[in-house]
Motif scaffolding. Structure first.
Motif, PDB file in Angstrom:
ATOM      1  N   TRP A 181       0.797  -1.135  -0.049  1.00 17.03           N
ATOM      2  CA  TRP A 181       0.194   0.061  -0.061  1.00 17.03           C
ATOM      3  C   TRP A 181       0.931   1.232   0.127  1.00 17.03           C
ATOM      4  O   TRP A 181       0.448   2.178  -0.652  1.00 17.03           O
ATOM      5  CB  TRP A 181      -0.946   0.011   1.174  1.00 17.03           C
ATOM      6  CG  TRP A 181      -1.855  -1.104   0.979  1.00 17.03           C
ATOM      7  CD1 TRP A 181      -2.533  -1.603   0.114  1.00 17.03           C
ATOM      8  CD2 TRP A 181      -2.697  -1.627   2.348  1.00 17.03           C
ATOM      9  NE1 TRP A 181      -3.617  -2.488   0.485  1.00 17.03           N
ATOM     10  CE2 TRP A 181      -3.633  -2.670   1.609  1.00 17.03           C
ATOM     11  CE3 TRP A 181      -2.420  -1.580   3.597  1.00 17.03           C
ATOM     12  CZ2 TRP A 181      -4.505  -3.280   2.628  1.00 17.03           C
ATOM     13  CZ3 TRP A 181      -3.343  -2.148   4.542  1.00 17.03           C
ATOM     14  CH2 TRP A 181      -4.336  -3.184   3.894  1.00 17.03           C
ATOM     15  N   VAL A 205      -2.658  -0.911  -8.511  1.00 19.43           N
ATOM     16  CA  VAL A 205      -3.892  -1.660  -8.432  1.00 19.43           C
ATOM     17  C   VAL A 205      -3.681  -2.990  -7.966  1.00 19.43           C
ATOM     18  O   VAL A 205      -4.238  -3.469  -7.233  1.00 19.43           O
ATOM     19  CB  VAL A 205      -4.729  -1.469  -9.790  1.00 19.43           C
ATOM     20  CG1 VAL A 205      -6.005  -2.228  -9.678  1.00 19.43           C
ATOM     21  CG2 VAL A 205      -5.328   0.227  -9.990  1.00 19.43           C
ATOM     22  N   ALA A 246      -4.402  -4.529  -4.573  1.00 21.69           N
ATOM     23  CA  ALA A 246      -5.392  -5.569  -4.654  1.00 21.69           C
ATOM     24  C   ALA A 246      -4.914  -6.846  -3.522  1.00 21.69           C
ATOM     25  O   ALA A 246      -5.515  -7.278  -2.992  1.00 21.69           O
ATOM     26  CB  ALA A 246      -6.063  -6.095  -5.711  1.00 21.69           C
ATOM     27  N   TYR A 247      -3.782  -7.125  -3.954  1.00 22.44           N
ATOM     28  CA  TYR A 247      -3.012  -8.005  -3.193  1.00 22.44           C
ATOM     29  C   TYR A 247      -2.730  -7.765  -1.783  1.00 22.44           C
ATOM     30  O   TYR A 247      -3.035  -8.539  -0.922  1.00 22.44           O
ATOM     31  CB  TYR A 247      -1.576  -8.477  -3.922  1.00 22.44           C
ATOM     32  CG  TYR A 247      -0.949  -9.797  -3.292  1.00 22.44           C
ATOM     33  CD1 TYR A 247      -1.509 -10.928  -3.318  1.00 22.44           C
ATOM     34  CD2 TYR A 247       0.261  -9.792  -2.599  1.00 22.44           C
ATOM     35  CE1 TYR A 247      -1.085 -12.085  -3.114  1.00 22.44           C
ATOM     36  CE2 TYR A 247       0.854 -10.949  -2.009  1.00 22.44           C
ATOM     37  CZ  TYR A 247       0.099 -11.984  -2.232  1.00 22.44           C
ATOM     38  OH  TYR A 247       0.580 -13.090  -1.781  1.00 22.44           O
ATOM     39  N   VAL A 263      -4.834  -6.259  -0.163  1.00 22.53           N
ATOM     40  CA  VAL A 263      -6.218  -6.360   0.647  1.00 22.53           C
ATOM     41  C   VAL A 263      -6.288  -7.889   0.691  1.00 22.53           C
ATOM     42  O   VAL A 263      -6.888  -8.048   1.759  1.00 22.53           O
ATOM     43  CB  VAL A 263      -7.382  -5.984  -0.521  1.00 22.53           C
ATOM     44  CG1 VAL A 263      -8.663  -6.182   0.070  1.00 22.53           C
ATOM     45  CG2 VAL A 263      -7.264  -4.346  -0.371  1.00 22.53           C
ATOM     46  N   HIS A 264      -5.923  -8.476  -0.257  1.00 22.50           N
ATOM     47  CA  HIS A 264      -6.258 -10.019  -0.307  1.00 22.50           C
ATOM     48  C   HIS A 264      -5.322 -10.530   1.048  1.00 22.50           C
ATOM     49  O   HIS A 264      -5.892 -11.465   1.870  1.00 22.50           O
ATOM     50  CB  HIS A 264      -5.467 -10.883  -1.241  1.00 22.50           C
ATOM     51  CG  HIS A 264      -5.314 -12.032  -1.352  1.00 22.50           C
ATOM     52  ND1 HIS A 264      -6.601 -13.124  -1.448  1.00 22.50           N
ATOM     53  CD2 HIS A 264      -4.390 -13.185  -1.058  1.00 22.50           C
ATOM     54  CE1 HIS A 264      -6.094 -14.531  -1.227  1.00 22.50           C
ATOM     55  NE2 HIS A 264      -4.760 -14.264  -0.903  1.00 22.50           N
TER      56      HIS A 264
END
Length: 95
Positions: free
Chosen positions: A43, A62, A66-67, A69-70
Motif C-alpha cells: 500500500w 492496482v 489488491a494483493y 487487501v487479499h
C-alpha cells in the motif's frame, strides 16, 4: 471417549521423535506478521508507482493494492465456527 491405542501411539511418537511435538505445534501456530508487513509495504509503494510509473505504475499500483487487501483479509484469524475443511489444509496433510 478417548482411544487408549491412539494415546499410546502418540506417547510413543513423542518419546522417540522429539521433532514430532515441534511439527504438531507448528501446524496450529498463527502466521507471523509477515503478511501484515507485506500488505502495508504494498500500500505504501502504490502511490509511488502511480507518480513515477505513469500508466504502467497505475496498473501495478492496482495489482499491488489488491494483493495487499487479499493478504489482510486472509491473515490468521481465530476460528469462528465450522468452515470448509479444505480451506485450512496444510501441504502434505491427508484429506
Amino acid at each position: 471417549m478417548p482411544d487408549p491405542t491412539f494415546d499410546a501411539i502418540v506417547s510413543q511418537l513423542r518419546a522417540e521423535d522429539p521433532d514430532f511435538v515441534r511439527r504438531v505445534r507448528k501446524i496450529d501456530r498463527p502466521r507471523s506478521t509477515a503478511r501484515l508487513v507485506l500488505a502495508v509495504l504494498l500500500w505504501t509503494l502504490a502511490p509511488m508507482c502511480i507518480v513515477l510509473g505513469g500508466w504502467t505504475g497505475a496498473i501495478l499500483a492496482v495489482v499491488g493494492g489488491a494483493y495487499g487487501v487479499h493478504l489482510m483479509r486472509h491473515r490468521a484469524q481465530p476460528p469462528t465456527g465450522i468452515e470448509h475443511p479444505a480451506r485450512h489444509r496444510h501441504p502434505g496433510a491427508p484429506l
